[in-house]
Design an enzyme around this catalytic site. Structure first.
Site, PDB file in Angstrom:
ATOM      1  N   ASP A   1       0.790  -1.167   0.016  1.00 48.90           N
ATOM      2  CA  ASP A   1      -0.004  -0.054   0.074  1.00 48.90           C
ATOM      3  C   ASP A   1       0.925   1.355  -0.047  1.00 48.90           C
ATOM      4  OD1 ASP A   1      -2.225   1.617   0.118  1.00 48.90           O
ATOM      5  OD2 ASP A   1      -3.214   0.727   1.585  1.00 48.90           O
TER       6      ASP A   1
HETATM    7  C1  BGC Z   1      -5.250   3.118  -0.035  1.00 43.96           C
HETATM    8  C2  BGC Z   1      -5.188   2.112  -1.226  1.00 43.96           C
HETATM    9  C3  BGC Z   1      -5.066   2.600  -2.579  1.00 43.96           C
HETATM   10  C4  BGC Z   1      -3.588   3.286  -2.431  1.00 43.96           C
HETATM   11  C5  BGC Z   1      -3.353   3.978  -3.982  1.00 43.96           C
HETATM   12  C6  BGC Z   1      -3.834   3.910  -0.215  1.00 43.96           C
HETATM   13  O1  BGC Z   1      -4.057   5.050   0.558  1.00 43.96           O
HETATM   14  O2  BGC Z   1      -5.238   2.337   1.284  1.00 43.96           O
HETATM   15  O3  BGC Z   1      -6.349   1.433  -1.144  1.00 43.96           O
HETATM   16  O4  BGC Z   1      -5.079   1.715  -3.692  1.00 43.96           O
HETATM   17  O5  BGC Z   1      -3.762   4.272  -1.448  1.00 43.96           O
HETATM   18  O6  BGC Z   1      -4.372   5.055  -4.130  1.00 43.96           O
END
Ligand code: BGC
Length: 741
Positions: A289
């Protein structure tokens, strides 16, 4: 700013011609490079062989290029421009033209493509209703169609990797991301998310099941340690992932922000190496993540394959210099580095990224809207319907429509999954205006859709800001329909179950003025309804999506039968939950803390309520219909060595409708009944059909940590056919022998 997320302000527009040129060049690059490459490509190449052949030709620098993505948007806070070639989204990995390896363009897309506005100013995307609505359909075909819709839209917009496949279990109604997920039950959630992933990947767009694992609250998500025993974890959150991965075969799995039993999820050898890659034989890659990586060697050796947007989100670019040095020093083997690269390439082959690069082209927006509409029609849940107030009569004289910006649109959730609607935000200017906002309403106005179906009826609207004026309007109408909303978003949780603002007072006043009051909920998840006994009907429309207004009107007027069933338990109050107080809530979002999931263990949601003899407001699996269904006695038999339940369902009412047969199993000695299978059936009045449901063996088994195997213990298992977790047939018993799975 909430949490540690920072989002780029909308950047200076670039012209459509540049966008098209970029895509065209990408396509050309892929074709030209493929021709120059001796690596085998084409439909007959197996993903393993293709990946292996490419790996053999790569330099060390090229390998390092593939194991990290860049943030795909400009990031002024870190002095970063948008990477050349990036469309402008969550992530970007440059391709390697000499080997025919295309760029990876990553977009968030849980409910719809999240980033198009960055790519082409004025553009938008189709949004499905909340993931909970899809789950509430209990129909994997609905989930598949939604995934295919998003996959197609992504592919047409130039994306080939989607951060879509939200799979965390709902352990708390306050979790700000519940709307992105599929509820509290591992079988239902795993089945539905697996089907959505298949839908996406059938469009040659790679999907990412996330957030692995136990990222079940947003409060303190960047620091919290989720504590839970192995058996409980294997039988709950991990089982949901296992089923989704098995059924959907995603190219990628995203490890989460939190710690699990003391180790960060993205450097958690137990989760990544042992469970995911060894036990489940997952052949794809693990991406982090955004901001979830804390080490180089430890993370790589634990099973992380690709670090996401490190420059913008991690403390260091761990998979840059630090990992290069770790490989040079032998702390991370060359074989492990090669494995990381090979896994990424393998997934790209398996999903078709090599042979089917995105093609810009027209998007069939009407067809996509129809998918969004059908999803809500199949997934909205009718919670209450006194004296058959719904469906609304076609000869209605007058309707007062009140609140929820129903004259403009329907509420959407916020954070990285937020979709910028085609046509723009229907209610601009609400706070927060920046990430995880802007607070967005999809421009599908229930008011107009109600007017369209109300024949000659007088339809008036009151915003609800003035409670007395709304009540006065309601008093003079035959029926009042009140829309209430609760905005939720990634990065924070709700403080409690209350509807925000004056909405409880509004419903209360309207219901007192008119006994024929219908409440339509557009909420993240369960909310308290102190006025429930005073209103005639309640429809949970979740976040309704791009065609929400039309679908809601169709449901209210009975053009379609409400056939959604709750994928979650609706508590009466917070004190019924395993954790009435959210861990970390008082400490502030960045404080280190832990959450004890051992309290309920694997008994998430309805099982917790059963185990502790609590009575929810509405049980898991509950939902009313406009017609009636009679269920025959279940027949339980062995079929190919697996138990199967057959139930005959008959539509005894006067309207078309769909019902869900839910099969629950009680393992000998356990106080809880687990969902072990389900089937949905559409029936005309008078029609009956037998629904045959295979029971998932892992729901009959326990995970034996000593042998690391699922074991069905010999014994007499009670099998129930249910209309909800709390409305069950008499048990049927089946004797099962001891069996390891
Ligand atoms: C989120 C993810 C997301 C990623 C990219 C993170 O803050 O937890 O679900 O895919 O950002 O935007």
């Amino acid at each position: 700013m909430k949490g540690i997320r920072w989002r780029a302000p909308r950047r200076a527009p670039f012209t459509p011609s540049r966008f098209l040129l970029g895509l065209f060049t990408l396509g050309l690059m892929a074709t030209a490079a493929a021709a120059a490459s001796p690596a085998p490509t084409g439909p007959s190449t197996s993903p393993d062989a293709g990946a292996h052949a490419l790996l053999g030709q790569m330099t060390q620098a090229e390998k390092f290029q593939l194991i990290r993505s860049a943030f795909g948007e400009p990031d002024p806070a870190h002095g970063l421009a948008k990477p050349a070639g990036a469309l402008g989204s969550a992530g970007y990995v440059a391709g390697i033209p000499r080997l025919g390896i295309p760029a990876q363009q990553l977009s968030d897309a849980g409910l719809g493509v999240a980033n198009p506005i960055n790519v082409r100013p004025g553009d938008g995307a189709t949004s499905l209703p909340a993931g909970l609505a899809t789950a509430a359909s209990w129909d994997p075909q609905v989930a598949y169609a939604g995934g295919a819709m998003i996959g197609n839209e992504a592919w047409r917009k130039g994306f080939n990797v989607l951060l879509a496949g939200g799979m965390d279990l709902q352990r708390d109604p306050r979790n700000g991301r519940n709307f992105e997920y599929a509820g509290e039950d591992p079988l239902l959630a795993g089945t539905m998310v697996g089907a959505a992933v298949r839908g996406i990947q059938d469009q040659h767009v790679l999907a990412t099941v996330k957030h692995f694992a136990l990222n079940d609250q947003e409060t303190a998500r960047n620091t919290i340690d989720a504590r839970i025993g192995e058996q409980a974890m294997r039988e709950s959150d991990l089982l949901a992932f296992e089923l989704a991965i098995e059924r959907g075969k995603p190219g990628s799995v995203m490890c989460s922000y939190n710690k699990v039993n003391g180790d960060w999820a993205c450097e958690n050898r137990f989760l990544l190496e042992q469970v995911l890659k060894h036990d489940w034989a997952f052949p794809g890659y693990v991406m982090s993540d955004w901001g979830a990586v804390h080490s180089a060697a430890k993370a790589a050796n634990a099973g992380l394959d690709q670090e996401s947007a490190a420059e913008a989100f991690d403390k260091e670019v761990y998979f840059g210099k630090p990992l290069e040095q770790a490989v040079a020093r032998g702390e991370v083997s060359q074989a492990r580095l090669d494995d990381m690269v090979e896994r990424i390439l393998r997934s790209m082959f398996a999903v078709g990224l090599m042979d089917h690069p995105p093609q810009p082209g027209p998007i069939d927006r009407q067809a996509h809207l129809a998918v969004a509409q059908h999803t809500l029609e199949a997934g909205a849940v009718l919670l209450r319907n006194q004296d058959a107030l719904l469906p609304l009569a076609s000869d209605l004289k007058s309707v007062a429509v009140i609140g929820g910006h129903a004259d403009k649109g329907v509420m959407a959730g916020g954070g990285s999954s937020m979709v910028t609607p085609y046509g723009g935000n229907a209610v601009p200017g609400l706070e927060p205006a920046t990430w995880p906002g802007p607070v967005t309403f999809d421009p599908s106005a229930p008011l107009a859709a109600i007017q369209a179906l109300a024949g000659g009826a007088k339809v008036d609207f009151a915003s609800g800001d003035d409670v007395a004026a709304a009540a006065a309007l309601a008093a003079h109408a035959q029926v009042a329909v009140v829309f209430v909303t609760q905005w939720a978003a990634e990065s924070f949780d709700a403080a409690d179950l209350r509807l925000p603002g004056n909405q409880d007072a509004l419903v209360d006043a309207v219901a007192r003025a008119n006994p024929h009051t219908v409440v339509v909920l557009e909420t993240n998840s369960p909310v308290a309804m102190p006025w429930l006994d005073r209103v005639g009907a309640v429809l949970q429309a979740w976040y309704p999506g791009s065609a929400g207004g039309v679908a809601i009107a169709n449901l209210l007027f009975g053009k379609v039968d409400p056939s959604g069933r709750l994928p979650i338990t609706w508590p009466r109050a917070l004190d019924q939950l395993p954790r009435p107080q959210l861990p970390g809530a008082t400490a502030g979002t960045s404080a280190a803390t832990s959450v004890d999931y051992g309290i309920e263990g694997a008994d998430v949601g309805y099982r917790w309520f059963q185990r502790t003899h609590r009575e929810p407001l509405f049980p898991f699996g509950f939902g009313l219909s406009y017609t009636r269904f009679a269920h025959g006695e279940p027949v339980v038999e062995m079929h190919d060595g697996r138990p199967r339940a057959r139930v005959t369902v008959r539509n005894t009412g006067k309207r078309d409708g769909a019902d869900v047969v839910q099969i629950y199993v009680q393992v000998p000695g356990s106080p809880v009944r687990r969902l072990a299978g389900f089937g949905k059936v559409v029936l005309a009045p008078g029609q009956s059909r037998e629904v045959s449901v295979e029971l998932e063996p892992r729901l009959l088994a326990g995970f034996d940590t000593a042998t690391q195997r699922w074991v069905i213990h010999a014994g007499r298992y009670a099998v129930y056919a249910g209309r909800s977790a709390a409305d069950l047939s008499a048990p049927r018993y089946v004797q099962l022998p001891q069996r390891r799975l």
